[in-house]
Design a protein around this motif. Structure first.
Motif, short mmCIF file in Angstrom:
data_model
loop_
_atom_site.label_atom_id
_atom_site.label_comp_id
_atom_site.label_asym_id
_atom_site.label_seq_id
_atom_site.Cartn_x
_atom_site.Cartn_y
_atom_site.Cartn_z
N LEU A 69 59.09 26.37 28.91
CA LEU A 69 58.34 26.44 27.65
C LEU A 69 57.40 27.63 27.74
O LEU A 69 56.57 27.71 28.65
N VAL A 70 57.57 28.58 26.81
CA VAL A 70 56.77 29.80 26.80
C VAL A 70 55.93 29.81 25.54
O VAL A 70 56.46 29.65 24.43
N GLN A 71 54.61 30.00 25.69
CA GLN A 71 53.71 30.02 24.55
C GLN A 71 52.81 31.26 24.61
O GLN A 71 51.64 31.17 24.95
N PRO A 72 53.36 32.43 24.23
CA PRO A 72 52.53 33.63 24.24
C PRO A 72 51.46 33.57 23.16
O PRO A 72 51.68 33.02 22.08
N MET A 73 50.30 34.13 23.46
CA MET A 73 49.19 34.11 22.52
C MET A 73 48.66 35.51 22.26
O MET A 73 47.50 35.71 22.01
N GLY A 74 49.53 36.50 22.31
CA GLY A 74 49.10 37.88 22.19
C GLY A 74 48.89 38.38 20.79
O GLY A 74 48.50 39.53 20.60
#
Length: 129
Positions: A69-74
């Motif tokens: 599970l990948v949750q980037p916040m950029g």
């Protein structure tokens, strides 16, 4: 090689996730579930919050497929995040959910799905809810 799915907690996102799990199981490929946000994670309803993330991970674990599970916040566009994840994880397939939009809505707002379809370096499977 892996399968990447763009996931948001909507009927379209759920349809994409279910199909991606099925495709990953058939291909015996790891699944990368990407859930990103452009804005503040605390108010973005598309971003899976902590409790819902635990539920999502339990569901993925129960499916029997290897997953991340990948949750980037950029603050990037969702399409860019999906395309970056596909490149990084050497995706053999990207799965996305589609929702109905008016032609004017597509013109004014652009289309995340369209950007992914046109720029992906691998096949893209688009599913409806």
């Amino acid at each position: 090689m892996s399968i990447v799915v763009g996931y948001i907690p909507t009927p379209e996102g759920e349809a994409a996730l279910e199909r991606a799990i099925s495709e990953a199981a058939k291909a015996k490929a790891p699944l990368v579930v990407l859930n990103s946000t452009r804005g503040d994670v605390f108010v973005d309803k598309r971003f899976v919050q902590q409790d819902a993330a635990k539920e999502l991970e339990s569901r993925l674990a129960a499916s029997g497929v290897e997953y991340t599970l990948v949750q980037p916040m950029g603050g990037h566009e969702a399409a860019d995040d999906v395309l970056d994840a596909a490149e990084q994880h050497r995706a053999e397939l990207i799965v996305i959910g589609l929702r109905r939009r008016t032609p004017v809505g597509k013109l004014i707002m652009g289309s995340t799905a369209q950007q992914i379809l046109l720029q992906a370096n691998c096949p893209v499977l688009a599913v409806k809810a």
